[in-house]
Write a protein that holds these residues in place. Structure first.
Motif, PDB file in Angstrom:
ATOM      1  N   GLY A   1       0.429 -18.795  -3.922  1.00  0.00           N
ATOM      2  CA  GLY A   1      -0.830 -18.508  -4.602  1.00  0.00           C
ATOM      3  C   GLY A   1      -2.065 -18.940  -3.835  1.00  0.00           C
ATOM      4  O   GLY A   1      -3.108 -19.185  -4.407  1.00  0.00           O
ATOM      5  N   GLY A   2      -1.965 -19.046  -2.530  1.00  0.00           N
ATOM      6  CA  GLY A   2      -3.158 -19.317  -1.726  1.00  0.00           C
ATOM      7  C   GLY A   2      -3.460 -20.787  -1.541  1.00  0.00           C
ATOM      8  O   GLY A   2      -4.363 -21.141  -0.794  1.00  0.00           O
ATOM      9  N   ASP A   3      -2.728 -21.652  -2.205  1.00  0.00           N
ATOM     10  CA  ASP A   3      -2.928 -23.074  -1.955  1.00  0.00           C
ATOM     11  C   ASP A   3      -2.256 -23.353  -0.621  1.00  0.00           C
ATOM     12  O   ASP A   3      -1.253 -22.758  -0.287  1.00  0.00           O
ATOM     13  CB  ASP A   3      -2.251 -23.917  -3.042  1.00  0.00           C
ATOM     14  N   ASP A   4      -2.824 -24.277   0.115  1.00  0.00           N
ATOM     15  CA  ASP A   4      -2.262 -24.500   1.440  1.00  0.00           C
ATOM     16  C   ASP A   4      -1.083 -25.455   1.349  1.00  0.00           C
ATOM     17  O   ASP A   4      -1.072 -26.519   1.952  1.00  0.00           O
ATOM     18  CB  ASP A   4      -3.349 -25.030   2.383  1.00  0.00           C
TER      19      ASP A   4
ATOM     20  N   LYS B   1       0.877  -4.938   3.702  1.00  0.00           N
ATOM     21  CA  LYS B   1      -0.384  -5.660   3.898  1.00  0.00           C
ATOM     22  C   LYS B   1      -0.217  -6.870   4.800  1.00  0.00           C
ATOM     23  O   LYS B   1      -1.169  -7.553   5.116  1.00  0.00           O
ATOM     24  CB  LYS B   1      -0.935  -6.122   2.547  1.00  0.00           C
TER      25      LYS B   1
ATOM     26  N   LEU C   1       2.052 -12.839   3.394  1.00  0.00           N
ATOM     27  CA  LEU C   1       1.100 -13.713   2.680  1.00  0.00           C
ATOM     28  C   LEU C   1      -0.206 -13.027   2.351  1.00  0.00           C
ATOM     29  O   LEU C   1      -1.160 -13.657   1.928  1.00  0.00           O
ATOM     30  CB  LEU C   1       0.801 -14.997   3.469  1.00  0.00           C
ATOM     31  N   ASN C   2      -0.312 -11.709   2.564  1.00  0.00           N
ATOM     32  CA  ASN C   2      -1.567 -11.027   2.275  1.00  0.00           C
ATOM     33  C   ASN C   2      -1.505 -10.106   1.068  1.00  0.00           C
ATOM     34  O   ASN C   2      -2.420  -9.340   0.827  1.00  0.00           O
ATOM     35  CB  ASN C   2      -2.022 -10.223   3.498  1.00  0.00           C
TER      36      ASN C   2
ATOM     37  N   THR D   1      -2.151  -8.842  -2.344  1.00  0.00           N
ATOM     38  CA  THR D   1      -3.137  -9.251  -3.353  1.00  0.00           C
ATOM     39  C   THR D   1      -2.589  -9.086  -4.750  1.00  0.00           C
ATOM     40  O   THR D   1      -2.873  -9.889  -5.621  1.00  0.00           O
ATOM     41  CB  THR D   1      -4.402  -8.408  -3.236  1.00  0.00           C
ATOM     42  N   GLN D   2      -1.814  -8.035  -4.954  1.00  0.00           N
ATOM     43  CA  GLN D   2      -1.315  -7.771  -6.296  1.00  0.00           C
ATOM     44  C   GLN D   2      -0.448  -8.908  -6.798  1.00  0.00           C
ATOM     45  O   GLN D   2      -0.624  -9.412  -7.904  1.00  0.00           O
ATOM     46  CB  GLN D   2      -0.474  -6.490  -6.294  1.00  0.00           C
TER      47      GLN D   2
ATOM     48  N   LYS E   1      -0.248 -11.936  -5.445  1.00  0.00           N
ATOM     49  CA  LYS E   1      -1.014 -13.185  -5.381  1.00  0.00           C
ATOM     50  C   LYS E   1      -1.869 -13.367  -6.632  1.00  0.00           C
ATOM     51  O   LYS E   1      -1.973 -14.455  -7.172  1.00  0.00           O
ATOM     52  CB  LYS E   1      -1.945 -13.188  -4.174  1.00  0.00           C
ATOM     53  N   LEU E   2      -2.527 -12.289  -7.042  1.00  0.00           N
ATOM     54  CA  LEU E   2      -3.415 -12.400  -8.197  1.00  0.00           C
ATOM     55  C   LEU E   2      -2.629 -12.426  -9.492  1.00  0.00           C
ATOM     56  O   LEU E   2      -3.195 -12.333 -10.560  1.00  0.00           O
ATOM     57  CB  LEU E   2      -4.417 -11.244  -8.199  1.00  0.00           C
TER      58      LEU E   2
ATOM     59  N   PHE F   1      -0.756 -10.297 -10.784  1.00  0.00           N
ATOM     60  CA  PHE F   1      -0.720  -9.076 -11.581  1.00  0.00           C
ATOM     61  C   PHE F   1       0.722  -8.755 -11.938  1.00  0.00           C
ATOM     62  O   PHE F   1       1.015  -8.246 -12.994  1.00  0.00           O
ATOM     63  CB  PHE F   1      -1.306  -7.896 -10.801  1.00  0.00           C
TER      64      PHE F   1
ATOM     65  N   GLU G   1       4.981  -4.740  -1.286  1.00  0.00           N
ATOM     66  CA  GLU G   1       3.547  -4.846  -1.059  1.00  0.00           C
ATOM     67  C   GLU G   1       3.238  -5.398   0.324  1.00  0.00           C
ATOM     68  O   GLU G   1       2.379  -4.893   1.027  1.00  0.00           O
ATOM     69  CB  GLU G   1       2.891  -5.732  -2.122  1.00  0.00           C
TER      70      GLU G   1
END
Lengths: 618, 418
Positions: B36-39, B293, B296-297, B299-300, B302-303, B305, B320
């Motif tokens: 989820g984008g946390d490092d 994409k 790790l890129n 978006t669907q 990650k967000l 959805f 994706e």
């Protein structure tokens, strides 16, 4: 079996080929890299006064949001220039943002909060230079009348505890009511947040709604609140109370509606809105006069002589004395080695009316003695408990239930309390004599005092005091009102007439005759609350007109001396303003004197204390 | 024994490599779907990828233990395993914990297990043992019902526990029975039963019965002289009608979320949630394009959805982030594994090992079919994991067990075991 496996795998690959290669519907997403979930903030409800005047409204401001993953090749030099911040400040803000709770580089985060419309529109022109950034509309509250700050309350960022207990509704950075009406009526005023999914292009511009808005939810605007305040009277009250510490509470007796509630010193509610809120809040918090302290509902004082009408009513109800009871006033009353002095020389009172008019201390000491030494009861503790019960039924020593975030219950001491100090059956009237004249352990809030007089005006009952009359749905126009509780006392209606007559005489020929208003029959009682820390507090409670009362009021001016000195003039000016809308010429000089009276030196303050507060440039 | 010394030489390393490849890919995708984008590090046990790593280590250990144990051990103790695992599944009724409304989890300290995942392994051993028995002929009713009972028992228990998805997986064993000679008319009846069931859910039930009546009347009209055919037709008609009504009734008894899932697939929109899940998965996969994409890129996913994007819907993350090429690669690896297992099964001298191999292939195939099918919107949303790839300790352990027992059996493929 191999054939079955191959044929299904073939179907899957065809489907995937169709989805991923042929159908470009999904490709839009792939190239533009985002659906953005926008929160749609509902408009917060407006607040009107009892006459329909708008007293709280919203003004748009903008939070500059950023989705860090999308923020690539941002022209930071230009951004800093437009925001008029240095590079170091910019970096610090980025670092701060990452420390925020719930931070995610995929989600929108608030970079700078509460930009004014002017600042934001300057930025908006160049928004294409800052991919990943966008403005989120928010609103701040505006108070055109600049009064009633502590009653209206303010909004601020939601606390972590509230976020945790909201089951995912509140997000960090959301605004909620923090005090006053804003807090108590948060649910009604706040409305319901909506959600919108939108596609954005590489320039971070919205290019359309996602799936025709199928998953969007609309924001439901907050309800409007019709307050019971008369904002003009509130304004007048704050003017009269300026440069003095104290409270004014005015109630409409028949409904329990609070017409005005002044907490002095006050402050301009606009100080606690927008970006300057934090700074100003700290300044107000440090102010030694405690402007954030809601005195009308939280400060407690001994009611002093304003307590006497209640003593008289209880005595009449319990039948321990008649209206024409005589007490010799030799300037003092001595029992068990304790002497209570009378405040001034006057002929001895032969009835309750005259005793009230002259506020005769010995008279009420004897009256209270009659109550406690009532033969109906075998012990003092029993008659005392009965007396306490009467006091509680008038809303003293208990919370009134007003729709404010917090309220003090004041104090009516209990049997238990005295048993603990003196031992069971080892105390009697002489021990608690100071209660006769509203001193000692009796404590009331200004609200309770005003409510006591509203109850006397009603001849025996009071309605839970409240500051909100009704809630209106702005879309349907439907009103929601909920009835407020009616509290009945144990005093028969016939006992009120002599007491009310006595209170009327206070202004006609008694201790407050200097505040008599031509043409309005006011019933009131002065009080002087003993203050061990300095000059006594000036108190006055009243209602008017005598027949069909429209307003009950309590005024307390801290360190103001005798009740007749400040409290009675201010209270009667308020009554006159409310009932007649003007002040008669003979009393204009008094009005000016009250407005200009400055007691701040009594509190050890001489500087212009408001100089440290900053207003937003307008 | 001399054979034991050179076990490493007999292991089918291709299968092991394919297995390792899938597990590693799964782990990387789980990291992408859960970070989820946390490092956070891939080993961070506060996120799914870190926990999965622990399960991977445990699975490797179990695989090693399986390989050093004599193959005959599994054959001999087949029924014991079967009964023990059945009891294990039953135990959730007593000591189970509810997760997402299904009481089919057991908690050991901080670990949770889903015994229903392991039940497949037990059933595979038992059915292999039974069918490998001397004189067992699946065409005879006497053997047939026993075979069905072995499969049906765990299936019913799991279905009763509310996990319809895991129960349906046992249908995969029917493929094994066909390989072993189950008559083809079972397939015909089974297939027409499925078709009729689907139709009765889409079309108003009485229309189907009227339609069936018309067909039957036509048959009778053209062949009324053939008494046998007429009688058969009438019999089929009555059975089919009762069946259609029965399906309709049974459907009304399903849980609301199960009804929703089926309705969504059939195009009868009902639940926003069920539709949302599948739609989001399809959008995520569709937005991947040819090359995706990039890792790790996405978006669907990650967000958030896509719900369950590291468990049941993990294929949407793959689609994706790695696009058509990546999806093709994963599917190819799966096919390679399935074909390899089938190839290995056919070269077994022992009937037990061959049937067991088919069980392994069938179960893996069924999971593959339903899981990817639902992710790309062609199968109903049945919550079963993608083998070796989906996040989840129970399923990784269970599939590792299933596969490595077969690899062990294969090392002794020249021996007869029953």
């Amino acid at each position: 079996m191999q054939i079955i496996i191959l044929s299904f795998a073939g179907i899957f690959l065809l489907r995937l080929f169709y989805l991923q290669v042929i159908d470009t519907k999904y490709d839009v997403l792939a190239k533009n890299n985002a659906i953005k979930e926008l929160d749609i903030y509902p408009t917060r409800g407006l607040v009107y006064d009892r006459k329909g005047e708008l007293i709280v409204y919203n003004e748009s401001i903008y939070d500059l949001m950023v989705v860090p993953r999308q923020a690539k090749k941002v022209d930071t030099v230009k951004l800093c220039e437009l925001l008029s911040i240095t590079k170091e400040e910019f970096l610090k803000k980025s670092a701060d943002m990452k420390k925020q709770r719930g931070y995610s580089s995929y989600k929108p985060n608030a970079f700078i909060k509460q930009l004014s419309l002017k600042d934001y529109s300057r930025l908006q022109e160049f928004m294409h230079l800052f991919p990943g950034f966008y403005g989120q509309v928010r609103s701040v509250r505006k108070y055109p009348q600049r009064v009633a700050a502590t009653i209206l309350g303010d909004i601020g960022e939601v606390s972590e505890r509230q976020i945790d207990s909201s089951y995912g509704y509140y997000k960090p950075g959301d605004y909620v009511g923090k005090s006053g009406i804003e807090k108590v009526y948060e649910k009604e005023l706040g409305g319901k947040r909506g959600k919108k999914l939108v596609f954005v292009d590489v320039h971070n511009k919205e290019v359309g709604s996602f799936s025709n808005g199928e998953y969007d939810t609309v924001a439901v605007a907050g309800d409007n609140v019709i307050a019971t305040l008369d904002i003009a009277l509130q304004n007048y009250g704050e003017q009269l109370m300026q440069n003095k510490k104290g409270s004014v509470v005015a109630i409409e007796p028949s409904t329990g509606e609070i017409i005005a509630m002044v907490s002095s010193p006050g402050y301009d509610p606009n100080l606690l809105t927008g970006a300057v809120r934090g700074k100003n809040f700290n300044a107000l918090l440090k102010d030694s006069l405690l402007p954030l302290y809601v005195r009308p509902t939280l400060a407690t004082y001994p009611p002093g002589s304003a307590f006497k009408p209640l003593v008289a009513l209880i005595a009449l109800q319990e039948g321990v004395q008649t209206t024409n009871y005589f007490v010799n006033c030799g300037g003092g009353y001595t029992v068990g080695g304790v002497t209570v002095r009378c405040s001034h020389h006057h002929p001895s009172a032969g009835n309750i009316q005259y005793a009230l008019a002259q506020s005769c201390n010995p008279y009420f000491c004897q009256t209270y003695r009659n109550i406690l030494e009532d033969r109906k009861f075998t012990k003092t503790s029993e008659s005392f408990a009965n007396w306490k019960n009467h006091c509680n039924s008038f809303g003293l020593g208990v919370k009134t239930g007003i729709d404010m975030p917090s309220e003090a219950s004041g104090n009516i001491p209990s049997v238990k309390y005295f048993n603990k100090i003196y031992g069971e059956n080892r105390w009697k009237f002489a021990t608690v004599i100071s209660l006769s004249i509203g001193q000692g352990e009796v404590l009331t809030t200004p609200l309770q005092l005003a409510n006591l007089f509203a109850c006397i005006a009603n001849k025996g009952y009071w309605i839970t005091p409240h500051v909100v009359r009704k809630i209106t749905d702005p879309v349907t126009g439907k009103d929601v009102t909920h009835p407020y509780e009616r509290h009945q006392t144990f005093i028969d209606i016939k006992h009120f007439d002599p007491v009310i007559e006595g209170l009327h005489q206070v202004l006609e020929a008694g201790t407050a005759r200097g505040s008599r208003v031509e043409g309005i029959s006011i019933c009131g009682k002065t009080g002087t609350a003993q203050n061990p820390h300095g000059d006594n507090h000036s108190m006055f409670a009243a209602f008017a007109p005598k027949e069909n009362p429209k307003i009950a009021i309590a005024v307390i001016v801290e360190n103001g001396g005798y009740g007749g000195a400040f409290a009675a003039p201010i209270a009667t000016l308020m009554i006159e303003k409310y009932l007649n809308d003007t002040i008669q010429s003979s009393r204009v000089a008094l009005e000016t004197k009250m407005k200009e009276a400055n007691l701040l030196n009594k509190y050890g303050i001489s500087v212009n204390r408001s100089a440290q507060l900053q207003m937003e440039d307008e | 024994m001399a054979r034991q010394d050179s076990i490493t030489g007999k292991i089918d390393w291709l299968t092991v490599i394919l297995y390792t490849l899938l597990v590693m890919i799964g782990w990387l995708v789980i990291y992408s779907a859960s970070s989820g984008g946390d490092d956070k590090s891939i080993f961070d046990t506060s996120i799914n990828s870190g926990k999965q790593f622990q399960w991977m280590v445990a699975s490797a250990l179990i695989a090693f233990i399986i390989l050093i144990v004599e193959a005959r051990f599994y054959v001999t103790l087949s029924y014991v395993f079967y009964v023990l695992l059945l009891l294990f599944v039953l135990s959730v009724l007593v000591i189970g914990v509810k997760v997402k409304g299904q009481q089919n989890w057991i908690r050991f300290g901080s670990f949770q297990m889903q015994p229903s995942e392991l039940a497949k392994f037990g059933a595979a051993l038992a059915i292999s043992k039974y069918l490998a028995g001397l004189n067992v002929d699946i065409r005879k009713w006497h053997y047939k019902w026993r075979a069905f009972a072995i499969i049906g028992l765990p299936m019913v228990i799991i279905a009763v526990q509310g996990d319809a998805g895991s129960a349906i997986v046992f249908a995969a064993f029917s493929l094994v029975l066909f390989r072993d000679g189950l008559e083809s008319y079972y397939l015909i009846i089974g297939a027409s039963a499925v078709v009729l069931a689907l139709m009765s859910l889409i079309i108003y039930k009485y229309y189907i019965i009227v339609g069936l009546a018309v067909i039957i009347l036509l048959i009778i009209y053209f062949s009324w002289r053939n008494k046998k055919l007429v009688l058969l037709s009438v019999g089929v008609f009555i059975l089919a009608s009762v069946y259609v009504l029965g399906v309709d009734f049974a459907f009304s008894k399903l849980k609301p979320h199960q009804q929703d899932r089926i309705n969504v697939l059939l195009g009868k929109k009902v639940s926003e949630k069920a539709e949302w899940n599948m739609k989001q998965s399809v959008i995520a996969i569709g937005s991947g394009g040819i090359l995706g994409k990039g890792y790790l890129n996405g978006t669907q996913t990650k967000l958030k959805f896509v719900p369950e994007q590291s468990t049941d819907f993990i294929f949407s993350s793959i689609g994706e982030e790695f696009g058509f090429v990546g999806s093709l690669f994963i599917i190819s690896v799966f096919l390679a594994l399935l074909f390899r297992v089938l190839y290995l099964a056919e070269r077994q001298r022992s009937k037990f090992s061959r049937i067991y191999g088919y069980c392994v292939a069938s179960i893996l195939f069924f999971h593959f079919l339903v899981n990817i099918g639902m992710a790309i919107g062609v199968a109903p949303v049945i919550g079963i994991p993608l083998p070796f790839i989906s996040y989840g300790g129970s399923s990784l352990l269970a599939f590792t067990l299933l596969l490595f027992v077969f690899i062990r059996l294969d090392t002794q493929r020249y021996e007869t075991m029953r």
